[in-house]
Write an enzyme that holds these catalytic residues in place. Structure first.
Site, short mmCIF file in Angstrom:
data_model
loop_
_atom_site.label_atom_id
_atom_site.label_comp_id
_atom_site.label_asym_id
_atom_site.label_seq_id
_atom_site.Cartn_x
_atom_site.Cartn_y
_atom_site.Cartn_z
N GLU A 263 -65.63 -32.84 -0.68
CA GLU A 263 -65.22 -34.06 0.03
C GLU A 263 -64.22 -33.59 1.07
O GLU A 263 -63.09 -33.23 0.74
CB GLU A 263 -64.54 -35.04 -0.93
N CYS A 302 -58.32 -39.92 3.65
CA CYS A 302 -59.57 -39.34 4.12
C CYS A 302 -60.46 -40.41 4.74
O CYS A 302 -61.29 -40.11 5.59
CB CYS A 302 -60.29 -38.67 2.97
P1 NAP Z 1 -56.43 -28.18 2.01
O1 NAP Z 1 -55.30 -27.47 2.62
O2 NAP Z 1 -57.79 -27.75 2.37
O3 NAP Z 1 -56.20 -28.06 0.45
C1 NAP Z 1 -57.02 -28.72 -0.45
C2 NAP Z 1 -56.90 -28.08 -1.82
O4 NAP Z 1 -57.45 -26.77 -1.78
C3 NAP Z 1 -55.47 -27.91 -2.29
O5 NAP Z 1 -55.43 -28.16 -3.67
C4 NAP Z 1 -55.20 -26.46 -2.00
O6 NAP Z 1 -54.17 -25.94 -2.82
C5 NAP Z 1 -56.51 -25.85 -2.35
N1 NAP Z 1 -56.74 -24.54 -1.79
C6 NAP Z 1 -56.36 -24.06 -0.61
N2 NAP Z 1 -56.79 -22.80 -0.47
C7 NAP Z 1 -57.44 -22.47 -1.60
C8 NAP Z 1 -58.10 -21.31 -2.08
N3 NAP Z 1 -58.18 -20.21 -1.37
N4 NAP Z 1 -58.65 -21.33 -3.31
C9 NAP Z 1 -58.58 -22.43 -4.07
N5 NAP Z 1 -57.97 -23.56 -3.67
C10 NAP Z 1 -57.41 -23.59 -2.45
O7 NAP Z 1 -56.35 -29.72 2.29
P2 NAP Z 1 -55.09 -30.71 2.17
O8 NAP Z 1 -54.22 -30.40 3.31
O9 NAP Z 1 -54.52 -30.68 0.81
O10 NAP Z 1 -55.78 -32.10 2.35
C11 NAP Z 1 -55.94 -32.73 3.57
C12 NAP Z 1 -57.39 -32.80 3.94
O11 NAP Z 1 -58.14 -33.32 2.85
C13 NAP Z 1 -57.66 -33.72 5.08
O12 NAP Z 1 -58.43 -33.05 6.02
C14 NAP Z 1 -58.40 -34.88 4.48
O13 NAP Z 1 -59.33 -35.49 5.36
C15 NAP Z 1 -59.08 -34.27 3.32
N6 NAP Z 1 -59.33 -35.24 2.26
C16 NAP Z 1 -60.60 -35.61 2.01
C17 NAP Z 1 -60.86 -36.54 1.03
C18 NAP Z 1 -62.27 -36.99 0.71
O14 NAP Z 1 -62.48 -37.63 -0.30
N7 NAP Z 1 -63.24 -36.68 1.55
C19 NAP Z 1 -59.82 -37.08 0.28
C20 NAP Z 1 -58.53 -36.68 0.57
C21 NAP Z 1 -58.29 -35.75 1.56
P3 NAP Z 1 -52.70 -25.66 -2.24
O15 NAP Z 1 -52.15 -26.95 -1.82
O16 NAP Z 1 -51.99 -25.08 -3.40
O17 NAP Z 1 -52.87 -24.71 -1.09
#
Ligand code: NAP
Length: 683
Positions: A263, A302
């Site tokens: 997602e 999101c």
């Molecule tokens: P993100 O930086 O991509 O991180 C998402 C998750 O992935 C976090 O738990 C992060 O952990 C983890 N992660 C990062 N690098 C990783 C790796 N190498 N291995 C395993 N896990 C890893 O995104 P975010 O900044 O938290 O969220 C914002 C984005 O999420 C926005 O673009 C938003 O549109 C999207 N979003 C989408 C939805 C949906 O349902 N479609 C819902 C909510 C948000 P750490 O924080 O510990 O790095």
């Protein structure tokens, strides 16, 4: 009482039945408003392979030994316990920058999702451990070889990697269908706001409602966990497209074909209909919705609206109305009850949003808001991650790239003019696939055309108009019963959607064999399986003794013309096919007057019902009723009634019993076929 958030507050992981403090120095997390340290997060020293093994061995085994109804009751109990504790979550939630309203969406929205699955599981799933999927498929003319699709829980662990914006809802909306399916989970919240998720997991574990191993938590990095996932595990990812695309091609995920759901971010659009001119209620509703979507959670949703697609002739009016509306948004400290919009979740996030606004500004001009110098009613702009709501306008959107691809994850929207319906659809689709679009119109024809064009590119479409204004759940709210997810850019995943989501954690298999063996496997009688006709009428049996296949074959009853006329006069159903010989003969389906289908069903009840008080408590309906052969005067009908499915309730002294009812005529042709639904006492 929650431990106070402070520099010395260290987040723990919950692994293999123990709370674990990371062995490294960890990463400091900060309050979104004051900029003060709130905790340190670190998972160094966790044995991730052991966590997976513990989940599979202990959590999975315990969950799979429970029935769907037992798991649903577990979700209900958990939801009730968390709701009773809800105020403690609000205390931590403020540190993420959330106002009371924002926190309500996250905390109570998440708990309600648990409760919703608790209730759906009992209403829509059988009280079994295996799910029968669809109807049996006969594969031989003599009915000795058939097939039935079934669903069984996967034997691995669901690893849920979540985004920072909804630390409670993001966990619970995935956890509910996972546990209901019978699969354990390991939760990995995004670091920035993990202190709130950790607090909720502490409460969940303390209730003792979940079997050990059903839920584990990683506070911090997932380390080498993904190296150890197998074919029976599931990985779900919510977050940015960049991270998701990297994880999706992890070698272990690829080599084991591990289920991976993504997602990701989404350039969700709203379309204003040409009929919705500034003097209409739809225009006002649209302006209110766009402003709400921009400012709720400071736009960190999101599903938030990122592109506002309006008729070119209304662009100026929309800019003016939206600017006025946004001007009423008070930005500041979320502890201040006069504040409508708090800060972003962190200063890093603010940097990121400002960079994205700069990218968008290359193609669009800012018409409202100052990204660098927010107007605050409280809080300190130097310490907190505050931004103004920012509205941009792009006059020639077709040749542009950034406005259709750059997601500023904050209170930021771009206004785009369209010329025709096709144009509006094309612009929305330039987002490359989104979670949700909404359309504000009171014109049915426009709604039909625009929905047909938007649907292939969107997971959900909301239509807003004056009639639904009070009851609408709004553009940005994913609901437990509706699909959440979207194609392409949005990740191509699907979550929620009621019981659909439960099936994401189960394996569908086609089982082939004799109807008798298939019935033994599924616990559901299917046509061709053995029946047991005994002296004792099955209506005299309680759930303690009733078995699938128990059958009563009735005597025959001849239906006369007099019966048909009596039924017609009695009910008022004088349809010509029952009452007018010449007209009935002229009908392509009949050779003369026929009995009412409902007369046949009523006589059938008269034939199979055993009248004295007993274990059968009530008839609550019929399913799948079909009239297959006409019944003429002097035809003789009889029926066989077979116990098809037994569902004892966990919390009541009765259960539901489904009976197969087949009514035949004197030539053994089936004249009616249906399922009779009854409530039967356990003893
Ligand atoms: P993100 O930086 O991509 O991180 C998402 C998750 O992935 C976090 O738990 C992060 O952990 C983890 N992660 C990062 N690098 C990783 C790796 N190498 N291995 C395993 N896990 C890893 O995104 P975010 O900044 O938290 O969220 C914002 C984005 O999420 C926005 O673009 C938003 O549109 C999207 N979003 C989408 C939805 C949906 O349902 N479609 C819902 C909510 C948000 P750490 O924080 O510990 O790095």
């Amino acid at each position: 009482m929650n431990a106070p958030l402070s520099e010395s507050h260290r987040l723990k992981s919950y692994a293999c039945g123990e709370w674990f403090v990371g062995e490294g120095t960890g990463k400091q997390l900060f309050d979104a408003t004051s900029g003060l340290p709130v905790s340190t997060i670190d998972s160094t020293g966790l044995d991730f392979q052991d966590m997976l093994a513990h989940g599979r061995r202990q959590g999975g085994a315990s969950l799979r030994s429970m029935s769907f109804h037992q798991r649903a009751l577990m979700l209900k109990g958990l939801g009730q316990a968390l709701m009773a504790d809800k105020e403690s979550f609000y205390t931590y939630s403020t540190a993420t920058g959330a106002t009371r309203t924002d926190s309500w969406i996250d905390i109570e929205g998440g708990i309600s999702t648990l409760l919703s699955y608790g209730s759906k599981g009992r209403r829509e799933l059988p009280n079994t451990r295996m799910l029968v999927d669809g109807v049996p498929e006969p594969l031989s003319s003599d009915n000795t070889f058939s097939a039935q699709h079934i669903l069984t829980p996967l034997e691995g662990v669901a690893v849920h990697i979540n985004a920072f914006n909804f630390p409670c809802w993001g966990m619970l909306e995935k956890l509910a269908p996972t546990l209901l399916a019978g699969m354990p989970a390991i939760i990995k919240p995004a670091s920035q706001t993990a202190y709130l998720t950790e607090l909720m997991v502490q409460h969940i574990i303390a209730t003792g409602i979940l079997p050990e191993g059903a839920l584990q938590l990683i506070s911090g990095s997932v380390g080498d966990l993904l190296d150890h996932v197998t074919a029976q595990d599931v990985v779900t990812f919510t977050g940015s497209a960049a991270t998701g695309q990297m994880l999706r091609v992890h070698p272990a995920i690829i080599s084991h074909s591990t289920r991976f759901t993504m997602e990701a971010d989404s350039l969700n659009a709203v379309v204003l209909g040409k009929d919705a001119t500034p003097d209409t209620p739809e225009f006002d509703l649209f302006v209110r919705e766009v402003a709400r979507e921009m400012t709720t959670k400071a736009g960190q949703k999101c599903t938030a609206i990122r592109r506002v697609i309006v008729p070119r002739e209304q662009a100026d009016a929309v800019v003016s109305a939206l600017s006025t509306r946004l001007g009423r948004t008070t930005v500041g400290d979320p502890n201040d009850e006069n504040v409508r919009m708090g800060p972003l979740a962190s200063l890093d996030q603010r940097c990121e949003v400002r960079e994205r606004i700069t990218e968008l500004s290359a193609e669009a001009q800012i018409v409202y808001g100052n990204p660098d110098n927010p107007a605050l009613v409280s809080g300190d702009a130097a310490k907190g991650a505050f931004v103004d709501p920012v509205l941009l306008y792009c006059d020639q959107p077709k040749g542009c790239e950034a406005i259709h691809s750059v997601e500023a994850f904050g209170p930021v929207c771009t206004l785009i003019p369209y010329e025709s319906t096709d144009d509006a659809i094309e612009l929305a689709a330039l987002g490359g696939g989104s979670l949700v679009a909404s359309v504000f119109t009171d014109d049915g024809e426009f709604a039909r055309d625009v929905v047909a064009g938007l649907a292939p590119w969107h997971g959900r479409i909301m239509l807003g108009n004056r009639l639904s204004a009070k009851s609408s759940t709004g553009h940005g709210s994913p609901l437990p019963m509706l699909v959440h997810g979207g194609p392409g850019r949005a990740g191509g995943g699907e979550e929620l959607g009621g019981i659909r989501a439960v099936k994401h954690y189960m394996q569908r298999s086609a089982v082939q064999g004799t109807p008798g063996l298939l019935s033994a496997v599924t616990g559901r009688w299917i046509p061709g399986a053995p029946v047991v006709v005994s002296e004792e009428h099955p209506f005299r049996k309680s759930l303690a003794t009733l078995e699938i296949g128990d059958t009563v074959v009735t005597a025959g009853r001849t239906i006369t013309l007099e019966d048909i006329e009596h039924f017609a006069h009695f009910t008022g159903d004088n349809f010509y096919a029952h009452m007018d010989e010449a007209a009935a003969c002229a009908n392509p389906f009949f050779d003369g007057r026929v009995a009412h289908g409902y007369l046949v069903v009523s006589f059938a009840a008269g034939l199979f019902v055993d009248p004295a008080p007993g274990p059968v408590l009530a008839n609550y309906g019929v399913d799948n009723l079909r009239f297959l052969t006409p019944v003429y005067p002097e035809d003789t009908v009889q029926l066989s009634l077979t116990c098809k499915e037994i569902n004892p309730r966990e919390t009541d002294e009765h259960g539901e019993v489904r009976w197969d009812c087949t009514v035949t005529n004197q030539d053994a042709a089936v004249v009616a076929q249906y399922d009779v639904l009854t409530m039967v006492a356990k003893n």
